[in-house]
Design an enzyme around this catalytic site. Structure first.
Site, PDB file in Angstrom:
ATOM      1  N   SER A   1       0.829  -1.203   0.000  1.00  0.00           N
ATOM      2  CA  SER A   1       0.000   0.000   0.000  1.00  0.00           C
ATOM      3  C   SER A   1       0.870   1.262   0.000  1.00  0.00           C
ATOM      4  CB  SER A   1      -0.945  -0.042   1.207  1.00  0.00           C
ATOM      5  OG  SER A   1      -1.866   1.008   1.176  1.00  0.00           O
TER       6      SER A   1
ATOM      7  N   HIS B   1      -8.598   1.099   1.373  1.00  0.00           N
ATOM      8  CA  HIS B   1      -8.730   0.233   0.191  1.00  0.00           C
ATOM      9  C   HIS B   1     -10.157  -0.254  -0.014  1.00  0.00           C
ATOM     10  CE1 HIS B   1      -4.456   0.466  -0.403  1.00  0.00           C
ATOM     11  NE2 HIS B   1      -4.280   0.133   0.861  1.00  0.00           N
TER      12      HIS B   1
END
Length: 313
Positions: A88, A198
């Protein structure tokens, strides 16, 4: 030796992280001080503050500055990597390490990205839960059934082939966990976050980041960097689009790491606070692959010595 770099994501941060490196390594200190100049505040104060280091807007630039500071301190001891992968947020470290952007540029972007995500996460709070189980098809199937019932819950992080993090509206996530347990899943772990990263709950932050990145220029990559969003290597011309989608899309770290291993990487080095990615790698990479991490002065010195010995043959 074919080196694959792994870069820590948000959640790995710890109070006092990197301070032993700051005191001992001039090249590392220079990077942290440089980041402080870009950010407009003293990053070492953030790193030693138990409250601020947990907050998205401060944690994001701090983690990436630490990771890139470690790289700067390694210098020529680190051979040119074969590939890189970040979890990420760690993609920003990986892309910068591979030459897509410079240090000042990435810190400035993350100052804004962290702010967007903090504000939108506060406005749209959610919950994230790690679901343990080898049958990820079952987990996704239960999810689809929950979504068909109108629940706002989504797969968020495919960390390993036996750990999938889910996220969404708190009550909906809790209902989905109940459905998963009823379907045969044995273990879930609530994660200490207030936002559902997300997932579409952060759509507004993704829109803001897209506008922010529209004027940025990115360079060609010096080596492969795998994207969590597409589960394949980044293409330089697609960086803006992919980083924008990343905020609201699931991450495919497990699939990316498998590709890295399949491509011949034989030495994995995790860079940044904690050892989360090294633990993931133990579940994905074969035993014969070397797994190292650098998160403090002791591990820095050990890894540097390993690399220098390997260079001597």
């Amino acid at each position: 030796m074919k080196v694959g770099l792994l870069f820590s994501g948000q959640g790995a941060q710890q109070v006092d992280m990197g301070m032993d490196l700051y005191d001992a390594l001039p090249a590392y200190k220079e990077r942290i001080d440089q980041a402080s100049q870009v950010l407009g505040y003293d990053l070492t104060e953030v790193m030693t503050d138990e409250v601020k280091i947990k907050q998205t807007e401060f944690a994001q630039p701090a983690i990436v500055a630490m990771s890139l500071g470690i790289l700067a301190a390694l210098g020529d001891a680190l051979p040119k990597p074969t590939a890189a992968l970040g979890l990420s947020l760690g993609e920003y470290s990986a892309l910068t390490a591979a030459g897509a952007m410079d240090f000042d540029q990435v810190i400035a972007i993350l100052k804004d990205r962290g702010h967007y995500m903090q504000a939108v996460g506060d406005k749209n709070p959610g919950k994230m839960v790690a679901v343990m189980g080898d049958d990820q098809d079952l987990i996704v199937r239960v999810f689809k059934e929950c979504q068909d019932k109108g629940l706002q819950v989504w797969p968020a992080n495919f960390n390993t082939f036996s750990q999938l993090v889910i996220g969404g509206v708190t009550a909906d996530v809790e209902e989905a966990v109940g459905e998963l347990l009823a379907a045969g899943i044995k273990r879930t772990i609530d994660l200490p976050v207030t936002g559902a990263f997300h997932t579409p709950l952060l759509n507004e932050a993704a829109e803001q980041l897209g506008s922010r990145l529209s004027s940025e220029k990115f360079n060609n990559l010096d080596y492969l960097v795998y994207s969590n969003t597409t589960a394949k290597p980044f293409e330089s011309q697609e960086i803006k689009e992919v980083l924008t989608k990343q905020i609201v899309s699931p991450t495919y770290f497990a699939q990316d790491l498998q590709q890295m291993v399949d491509a011949g990487v034989d030495t994995l080095i995790e860079i940044g606070p904690g050892k989360t990615l090294t633990k993931f790698a133990k579940k994905i990479a074969p035993k014969e692959i070397e797994r190292l991490n650098i998160g403090d002065l002791t591990s820095f010195e050990e890894t540097k010595a390993f690399l220098e010995d390997a260079a001597k043959g």
